[in-house]
Write a protein that holds these residues in place. Structure first.
Motif, PDB file in Angstrom:
ATOM      1  N   GLN A 193      -3.258  14.838   2.342  1.00  0.00           N
ATOM      2  CA  GLN A 193      -3.859  13.607   1.840  1.00  0.00           C
ATOM      3  C   GLN A 193      -4.854  13.918   0.721  1.00  0.00           C
ATOM      4  OE1 GLN A 193      -5.727  12.059   5.431  1.00  0.00           O
ATOM      5  NE2 GLN A 193      -4.229  10.410   5.536  1.00  0.00           N
ATOM      6  N   LYS A 194      -5.485  15.084   0.836  1.00  0.00           N
ATOM      7  CA  LYS A 194      -6.502  15.503  -0.123  1.00  0.00           C
ATOM      8  C   LYS A 194      -6.619  17.018  -0.029  1.00  0.00           C
ATOM      9  CE  LYS A 194     -11.358  14.577  -1.367  1.00  0.00           C
ATOM     10  NZ  LYS A 194     -12.581  13.824  -0.961  1.00  0.00           N
ATOM     11  N   THR A 195      -6.763  17.679  -1.174  1.00  0.00           N
ATOM     12  CA  THR A 195      -6.796  19.143  -1.197  1.00  0.00           C
ATOM     13  C   THR A 195      -7.849  19.649  -2.176  1.00  0.00           C
ATOM     14  OG1 THR A 195      -4.444  19.325  -0.639  1.00  0.00           O
ATOM     15  CG2 THR A 195      -5.463  21.238  -1.685  1.00  0.00           C
ATOM     16  N   TYR A 196      -8.559  20.675  -1.732  1.00  0.00           N
ATOM     17  CA  TYR A 196      -9.443  21.438  -2.619  1.00  0.00           C
ATOM     18  C   TYR A 196      -8.836  22.830  -2.789  1.00  0.00           C
ATOM     19  CZ  TYR A 196     -12.986  17.964  -1.189  1.00  0.00           C
ATOM     20  OH  TYR A 196     -13.674  16.808  -0.923  1.00  0.00           O
ATOM     21  N   ASP A 197      -8.806  23.306  -4.005  1.00  0.00           N
ATOM     22  CA  ASP A 197      -8.438  24.694  -4.283  1.00  0.00           C
ATOM     23  C   ASP A 197      -9.686  25.466  -4.677  1.00  0.00           C
ATOM     24  OD1 ASP A 197      -5.768  24.498  -3.727  1.00  0.00           O
ATOM     25  OD2 ASP A 197      -5.075  24.953  -5.761  1.00  0.00           O
ATOM     26  N   ILE A 198      -9.832  26.661  -4.107  1.00  0.00           N
ATOM     27  CA  ILE A 198     -10.858  27.584  -4.568  1.00  0.00           C
ATOM     28  C   ILE A 198     -10.176  28.578  -5.504  1.00  0.00           C
ATOM     29  CG2 ILE A 198     -12.552  29.327  -3.902  1.00  0.00           C
ATOM     30  CD1 ILE A 198     -12.749  27.985  -1.191  1.00  0.00           C
ATOM     31  N   GLU A 199     -10.715  28.710  -6.691  1.00  0.00           N
ATOM     32  CA  GLU A 199     -10.131  29.594  -7.695  1.00  0.00           C
ATOM     33  C   GLU A 199     -11.119  30.710  -8.021  1.00  0.00           C
ATOM     34  OE1 GLU A 199      -7.397  26.205  -9.939  1.00  0.00           O
ATOM     35  OE2 GLU A 199      -9.140  27.049 -10.979  1.00  0.00           O
ATOM     36  N   ALA A 200     -10.702  31.946  -7.782  1.00  0.00           N
ATOM     37  CA  ALA A 200     -11.558  33.106  -8.044  1.00  0.00           C
ATOM     38  C   ALA A 200     -11.446  33.533  -9.502  1.00  0.00           C
ATOM     39  CB  ALA A 200     -11.146  34.269  -7.135  1.00  0.00           C
ATOM     40  N   TRP A 201     -12.554  34.016 -10.039  1.00  0.00           N
ATOM     41  CA  TRP A 201     -12.563  34.527 -11.412  1.00  0.00           C
ATOM     42  C   TRP A 201     -11.990  35.936 -11.435  1.00  0.00           C
ATOM     43  CZ3 TRP A 201     -12.597  33.285 -16.237  1.00  0.00           C
ATOM     44  CH2 TRP A 201     -12.910  34.238 -17.213  1.00  0.00           C
TER      45      TRP A 201
ATOM     46  N   LEU B   1       0.669  10.253   1.861  1.00  0.00           N
ATOM     47  CA  LEU B   1       0.024   9.405   0.866  1.00  0.00           C
ATOM     48  C   LEU B   1      -1.357   9.957   0.517  1.00  0.00           C
ATOM     49  CD1 LEU B   1       0.832   5.825   2.207  1.00  0.00           C
ATOM     50  CD2 LEU B   1       2.031   7.111   0.439  1.00  0.00           C
ATOM     51  N   PRO B   2      -1.730   9.980  -0.743  1.00  0.00           N
ATOM     52  CA  PRO B   2      -3.055  10.484  -1.132  1.00  0.00           C
ATOM     53  C   PRO B   2      -4.150   9.516  -0.717  1.00  0.00           C
ATOM     54  CG  PRO B   2      -1.920   9.589  -3.041  1.00  0.00           C
ATOM     55  CD  PRO B   2      -0.932   9.549  -1.915  1.00  0.00           C
ATOM     56  N   LEU B   3      -5.306  10.064  -0.393  1.00  0.00           N
ATOM     57  CA  LEU B   3      -6.463   9.243  -0.081  1.00  0.00           C
ATOM     58  C   LEU B   3      -7.028   8.619  -1.349  1.00  0.00           C
ATOM     59  CD1 LEU B   3      -8.405  11.530   2.444  1.00  0.00           C
ATOM     60  CD2 LEU B   3      -7.097   9.465   2.978  1.00  0.00           C
ATOM     61  N   GLU B   4      -7.758   7.533  -1.174  1.00  0.00           N
ATOM     62  CA  GLU B   4      -8.485   6.961  -2.306  1.00  0.00           C
ATOM     63  C   GLU B   4      -9.478   8.006  -2.822  1.00  0.00           C
ATOM     64  OE1 GLU B   4      -7.918   4.090  -3.773  1.00  0.00           O
ATOM     65  OE2 GLU B   4      -6.290   3.654  -2.364  1.00  0.00           O
ATOM     66  N   GLY B   5      -9.636   8.071  -4.110  1.00  0.00           N
ATOM     67  CA  GLY B   5     -10.552   9.033  -4.697  1.00  0.00           C
ATOM     68  C   GLY B   5      -9.902  10.322  -5.140  1.00  0.00           C
ATOM     69  N   VAL B   6      -8.670  10.584  -4.686  1.00  0.00           N
ATOM     70  CA  VAL B   6      -7.943  11.757  -5.179  1.00  0.00           C
ATOM     71  C   VAL B   6      -7.549  11.499  -6.631  1.00  0.00           C
ATOM     72  CG1 VAL B   6      -5.806  13.111  -4.940  1.00  0.00           C
ATOM     73  CG2 VAL B   6      -7.076  12.398  -2.899  1.00  0.00           C
ATOM     74  N   PRO B   7      -7.818  12.423  -7.540  1.00  0.00           N
ATOM     75  CA  PRO B   7      -7.499  12.177  -8.956  1.00  0.00           C
ATOM     76  C   PRO B   7      -5.998  11.957  -9.157  1.00  0.00           C
ATOM     77  CG  PRO B   7      -8.865  14.147  -8.701  1.00  0.00           C
ATOM     78  CD  PRO B   7      -8.428  13.751  -7.330  1.00  0.00           C
TER      79      PRO B   7
ATOM     80  N   ALA C  23       0.832  -1.203   0.000  1.00  0.00           N
ATOM     81  CA  ALA C  23       0.000   0.000   0.000  1.00  0.00           C
ATOM     82  C   ALA C  23       0.866   1.252   0.000  1.00  0.00           C
ATOM     83  CB  ALA C  23      -0.920  -0.002   1.223  1.00  0.00           C
ATOM     84  N   PHE C  24       1.976   1.214   0.733  1.00  0.00           N
ATOM     85  CA  PHE C  24       2.899   2.345   0.756  1.00  0.00           C
ATOM     86  C   PHE C  24       3.469   2.595  -0.643  1.00  0.00           C
ATOM     87  CE2 PHE C  24       7.259   3.932   1.041  1.00  0.00           C
ATOM     88  CZ  PHE C  24       7.085   5.085   1.792  1.00  0.00           C
ATOM     89  N   ASP C  25       3.913   1.544  -1.299  1.00  0.00           N
ATOM     90  CA  ASP C  25       4.493   1.696  -2.638  1.00  0.00           C
ATOM     91  C   ASP C  25       3.459   2.216  -3.634  1.00  0.00           C
ATOM     92  OD1 ASP C  25       6.989   0.915  -1.833  1.00  0.00           O
ATOM     93  OD2 ASP C  25       6.826  -1.139  -2.576  1.00  0.00           O
ATOM     94  N   ARG C  26       2.225   1.722  -3.543  1.00  0.00           N
ATOM     95  CA  ARG C  26       1.174   2.196  -4.459  1.00  0.00           C
ATOM     96  C   ARG C  26       0.907   3.683  -4.233  1.00  0.00           C
ATOM     97  NH1 ARG C  26      -1.490  -2.611  -3.027  1.00  0.00           N
ATOM     98  NH2 ARG C  26      -2.872  -1.427  -1.625  1.00  0.00           N
ATOM     99  N   GLY C  27       0.836   4.088  -2.965  1.00  0.00           N
ATOM    100  CA  GLY C  27       0.582   5.482  -2.658  1.00  0.00           C
ATOM    101  C   GLY C  27       1.696   6.390  -3.130  1.00  0.00           C
ATOM    102  N   MET C  28       2.941   5.989  -2.905  1.00  0.00           N
ATOM    103  CA  MET C  28       4.069   6.805  -3.333  1.00  0.00           C
ATOM    104  C   MET C  28       4.155   6.886  -4.854  1.00  0.00           C
ATOM    105  SD  MET C  28       5.837   8.341  -1.065  1.00  0.00           S
ATOM    106  CE  MET C  28       5.370   8.467   0.662  1.00  0.00           C
ATOM    107  N   ALA C  29       3.774   5.817  -5.517  1.00  0.00           N
ATOM    108  CA  ALA C  29       3.810   5.820  -6.980  1.00  0.00           C
ATOM    109  C   ALA C  29       2.824   6.825  -7.554  1.00  0.00           C
ATOM    110  CB  ALA C  29       3.498   4.424  -7.511  1.00  0.00           C
ATOM    111  N   ARG C  30       1.784   7.153  -6.792  1.00  0.00           N
ATOM    112  CA  ARG C  30       0.786   8.120  -7.258  1.00  0.00           C
ATOM    113  C   ARG C  30       1.258   9.560  -7.087  1.00  0.00           C
ATOM    114  NH1 ARG C  30      -4.607   7.341  -4.334  1.00  0.00           N
ATOM    115  NH2 ARG C  30      -5.346   8.676  -6.042  1.00  0.00           N
ATOM    116  N   ARG C  31       2.280   9.778  -6.267  1.00  0.00           N
ATOM    117  CA  ARG C  31       2.801  11.117  -6.029  1.00  0.00           C
ATOM    118  C   ARG C  31       3.798  11.491  -7.119  1.00  0.00           C
ATOM    119  NH1 ARG C  31       0.512  14.583  -2.302  1.00  0.00           N
ATOM    120  NH2 ARG C  31       2.300  15.072  -1.071  1.00  0.00           N
TER     121      ARG C  31
END
Length: 441
Positions: free
Chosen positions: A347-355, A109-115, A13-21
């Motif tokens: 683990q998971k991040t949302y960005d708010i982007e202003a117009w 490590l990113p959470l499941e569901g993070v693109p 699981a560690f290797d899979r998570g790091m591979a996603r980074r």
């Protein structure tokens, strides 16, 4: 920071998570090999220490039996072991430090569901837990419909004579600005409005933290060792202190090396502070205007909670940041960051982007992250249940929001054809009733 025992038990699981980074190729096998070598050093040292203790008893017995020759031989062996033990202790310290440094350099490590994605092009629009674009759009202000060609914030500010980059450069160099008159007050008003909103309506405790922090605090939240080049340091005694790159550092460290009762959680803190960043690696990016400055103000939110509550707290914190844009009447979108664009400790991040009409694009104005127990382990921040069980807290942080970027958004979205800037209704009480900058109030 990771627990090497967890990595040993969850190597795949560690290797899979790091591979996603992005760019992370660290394998569990490398870390476990280092840990095995460390354990071998410790085992050898313990054997030497046990032999020394046994010899001490034998020496006592030999002297009691008046066997001086045997006592002398045993003492000679003890003397030889002294060097072995000292060398072993040195090797143990070096092995511990090597493993600690390697673990400290690893991202969360990113959470499941993070693109998955390599960079910002892999980010995806986020419409909230219900996933409805229609519902999300209903709560977000519409784009302004301007009947004239919009100008960028620095064009507006310079034309008003209230935003001066040339004077700032003479005083401090590039990536600084001098705000004057009503624009200076508007920037102050925005920060005060946001802090009041989070304290009075969102339940955050206002904090005025130190602006200079120790290396240990920066290590705790993940700025060190990876982002040392992005920090400003000043000598202090025999060491150094750093100017905070974000109030996340002192706010999160409020619980370092402590045990919080579960009943006290969540803890929610907010602060309006200056922030200082060298912007290493951003040469040539956003060189005009206030988008990327060495010094800027920001309202920061930090939550300390239990593992079970952290995902819901993440959504709540996002809503608190969104409320700022909604009340200011600024159109925005929310993006779920991909694995290659997330921050080091997230683990998971949302960005708010202003117009921004002047740029004809969206720009990040807030970043809201859940970090799990990643920072808590680095800070040794734990909680105790009513039953006496202990665990690491989960930490979250989010800008609520960047004050300078909010100023940019207000200027560009509320600009008038004559170059004046209307003051949003929610800010007018903070502006002494002023309704327009550069026009009639």
């Amino acid at each position: 920071m990771f627990d090497i025992k967890w990595i040993r038990a969850n190597a795949e699981a560690f290797d899979r998570g790091m591979a996603r980074r992005k760019g992370e190729a660290r394998r569990a096998a490398d870390l476990l090999a280092l840990d095995d070598a460390r354990k071998a050093v410790i085992a050898t040292l313990q054997d030497a220490q046990e032999r020394r203790n046994a010899l001490s008893k034998e020496i006592g017995q030999a002297k009691a039996q008046k066997d001086e020759a045997r006592a002398q031989a045993l003492m000679a062996e003890v003397a030889a072991l002294k060097d072995t033990i000292q060398q072993g202790e040195k090797q143990e310290r070096e092995a511990d430090a090597a493993l600690r440094d390697m673990l400290a350099a690893l991202p969360n490590l990113p959470l499941e569901g993070v693109p998955d994605g390599a960079d910002e092009t892999g980010n995806q629009p986020y419409f909230g837990p219900n996933g409805s674009e229609t519902t999300a759009a209903a709560s977000r202000p519409a784009k302004p419909e301007l009947s004239f060609a919009p100008r960028q914030h620095f064009e507006l500010g310079e034309a008003l004579g209230q935003m001066d980059f040339e004077v700032a450069a003479k005083i401090s160099g590039a990536r600084f600005v001098v705000l004057k008159s009503h624009l200076a007050r508007l920037e102050r008003a925005i920060g005060q409005f946001m802090l009041d909103l989070h304290v009075d309506q969102h339940g955050y405790t206002e904090v005025q933290p130190p602006l200079l922090v120790r290396d240990e605090a920066l290590l705790g939240t993940g700025q060190l060792p990876k982002f040392e080049d992005d920090l400003f340091f000043t000598p202090h005694g025999d060491g150094r202190l750093a100017l905070i790159p974000t109030a996340e550092v002192p706010l999160t460290n409020l619980v370092r090396e402590s045990i919080v009762a579960e009943a006290e959680l969540p803890l929610r803190f907010a602060a309006l502070t200056p922030c200082f960043r060298s912007e290493a690696g951003s040469a040539g990016r956003d060189t005009r205007g206030m988008l990327r400055q060495h010094q800027f103000n920001k309202v920061e939110m930090v939550s300390i909670t239990t593992p079970e509550a952290s995902i819901d707290e993440h959504e709540r914190m996002l809503g608190c940041a969104e409320a700022v844009l909604q009340k200011l009447g600024i159109h925005y979108r929310v993006m779920a960051l991909c694995t290659g664009d997330m921050g080091f400790g997230a683990q998971k991040t949302y960005d708010i982007e202003a117009w921004l009409p002047g740029q004809d694009t969206y720009r990040e104005i807030s970043s809201v992250s859940v970090c799990g127990d990643f920072q808590a382990r680095r800070m040794d921040a734990r909680y105790r249940t009513a039953e006496g069980k202990m665990g690491y807290v989960h930490t979250l942080n989010g800008s609520g929001v960047a004050v300078g970027r909010a100023l940019i958004a207000v200027m560009e979205n509320y600009q008038q054809e004559d170059g004046s800037i209307a003051v949003p209704a929610v800010l007018q009480p903070y502006m002494g009733g002023l309704t327009s900058i550069g026009g009639r109030s």
